[in-house]
Design an enzyme around this catalytic site. Structure first.
Site, mmCIF file in Angstrom:
data_model
loop_
_atom_site.group_PDB
_atom_site.id
_atom_site.type_symbol
_atom_site.label_atom_id
_atom_site.label_comp_id
_atom_site.label_asym_id
_atom_site.label_seq_id
_atom_site.Cartn_x
_atom_site.Cartn_y
_atom_site.Cartn_z
ATOM 1 N N ASP A 8 0.835 -1.209 0.000
ATOM 2 C CA ASP A 8 0.000 0.000 0.000
ATOM 3 C C ASP A 8 0.868 1.257 0.000
ATOM 4 O O ASP A 8 0.356 2.378 -0.035
ATOM 5 C CB ASP A 8 -1.008 0.002 1.158
ATOM 6 C CG ASP A 8 -0.346 0.004 2.521
ATOM 7 O OD1 ASP A 8 0.892 -0.135 2.600
ATOM 8 O OD2 ASP A 8 -1.083 0.134 3.528
ATOM 9 N N GLU A 20 -0.998 -5.445 8.681
ATOM 10 C CA GLU A 20 -0.177 -4.733 9.669
ATOM 11 C C GLU A 20 -0.746 -4.990 11.075
ATOM 12 O O GLU A 20 -1.954 -4.939 11.279
ATOM 13 C CB GLU A 20 -0.160 -3.226 9.365
ATOM 14 C CG GLU A 20 0.624 -2.910 8.109
ATOM 15 C CD GLU A 20 0.817 -1.414 7.870
ATOM 16 O OE1 GLU A 20 0.570 -0.604 8.775
ATOM 17 O OE2 GLU A 20 1.225 -1.075 6.732
ATOM 18 N N GLU A 66 9.664 -3.788 10.296
ATOM 19 C CA GLU A 66 9.973 -2.481 9.696
ATOM 20 C C GLU A 66 10.581 -1.521 10.722
ATOM 21 O O GLU A 66 9.989 -1.237 11.765
ATOM 22 C CB GLU A 66 8.701 -1.872 9.069
ATOM 23 C CG GLU A 66 8.988 -0.520 8.413
ATOM 24 C CD GLU A 66 7.947 -0.085 7.384
ATOM 25 O OE1 GLU A 66 7.049 -0.872 7.039
ATOM 26 O OE2 GLU A 66 8.042 1.061 6.913
HETATM 27 O O1 KIV Z 1 3.575 -1.079 1.601
HETATM 28 C C1 KIV Z 1 4.732 -1.506 1.507
HETATM 29 O O2 KIV Z 1 5.423 -1.304 0.502
HETATM 30 C C2 KIV Z 1 5.263 -2.262 2.631
HETATM 31 C C3 KIV Z 1 6.712 -2.530 2.634
HETATM 32 C C4 KIV Z 1 7.449 -1.301 2.970
HETATM 33 C C5 KIV Z 1 7.084 -3.652 3.524
HETATM 34 O O3 KIV Z 1 4.549 -2.605 3.510
#
Ligand code: KIV
Length: 257
Positions: free
Chosen positions: A42, A112, A176
């Site tokens: 996202d 998440e 992250e």
């Molecule tokens: O949305 C994304 O690109 C991510 C990555 C940074 C892991 O969640």
């Protein structure tokens, strides 16, 4: 469980996982040759659409980009992000995960962690849809950037979140912007692979936003290494085109009917 997902799990302690994001066909085609996992993240909200964060991406947008990417992958495992507010309750999460999974034909979805939504992860895994976890700096739940796992209390919280994600059934987990010692500890404790972004060399794999690492997005925080400078290359091409139009050398005889 599908072979692709099993292979990702089995790679732990054997091979580093190479992972990147893709939002469209041209990138999917190139990444497919090199990556174990291609994530339709996202992050497209900021990298592609110029939004200020990832909070307002719709499920429909994720489905459209998911279809574009997945239909151009043959080898890599395709994971698509569940966007913010698409999994606020078990009922809503199951409905939207099924929609995303069935429409895009992706291999897994990513959720998440907000420190509470383990039942939601479990319910999606229960449908037979593989789930990738995501802890640490989770952009859907934060307004301001902050490195995670620095204080003892926060490090303990992350360890617990990692363990609970694994218990809920995720097949791998993104760490992250997590402090190196705690990223190392989490990676050593978990049976599933950890995929780091700003979380040190100790993770089982690495992921970056492709637009960042290729020098396309203009977003280069400390954890991003620019492996190319596409902005410069594109700029040069555009300048050449402009010059050719202005001096009437394009189109020439070869370009007309
Ligand atoms: O949305 C994304 O690109 C991510 C990555 C940074 C892991 O969640």
């Amino acid at each position: 469980m599908k072979k692709k997902i099993l292979n990702i799990i089995k790679s732990k302690n054997k091979k580093k996982l190479v992972c990147l994001t893709a939002y469209s066909k041209p990138f999917a085609k190139i990444l497919d040759k090199h990556c174990d996992i291609v994530l339709v993240g996202d992050s497209l909200a900021t990298a592609m659409y110029g939004m200020k964060n990832t909070h307002d991406v719709s499920l429909d947008t994720m489905i459209k980009h998911g279809i574009s990417v997945k239909s151009n992958l043959s080898n890599a495992t395709c994971v698509v992000d569940m966007p913010a507010n698409s999994y606020n309750s078990v009922k809503q999460a199951k409905k939207n995960a099924k929609l995303l999974f069935n429409k895009t034909k992706c291999d897994a979805v990513k959720i998440e962690c907000n420190g509470k939504n383990y039942n939601i992860i479990k319910s999606i895994v229960g449908l037979g849809i593989p789930v990738m976890g995501h802890i640490g700096f989770t952009p859907q739940y934060f307004k301001k950037f902050k490195v995670q796992g620095v204080s003892k209390k926060n490090a303990f919280k992350l360890m617990e979140q990692a363990r609970k994600n694994q218990e809920a059934g995720v097949f791998s987990i993104v760490l992250e912007c997590i402090n190196e010692p705690i990223a190392k500890q989490i990676t050593e404790k978990l049976k599933i692979p950890t995929i780091g972004i700003g979380a040190s060399i100790h993770c089982d794999g690495q992921i970056l936003v492709t637009d960042d690492m290729l020098g396309l997005s203009g977003f280069y925080p400390k954890f991003v290494k620019k492996f190319a400078n596409l902005n410069n290359i594109i700029e040069l091409g555009i300048e050449k085109y402009k010059k050719a139009v202005l001096n009437r050398s394009f189109p020439n005889k070869k370009n007309i009917f």
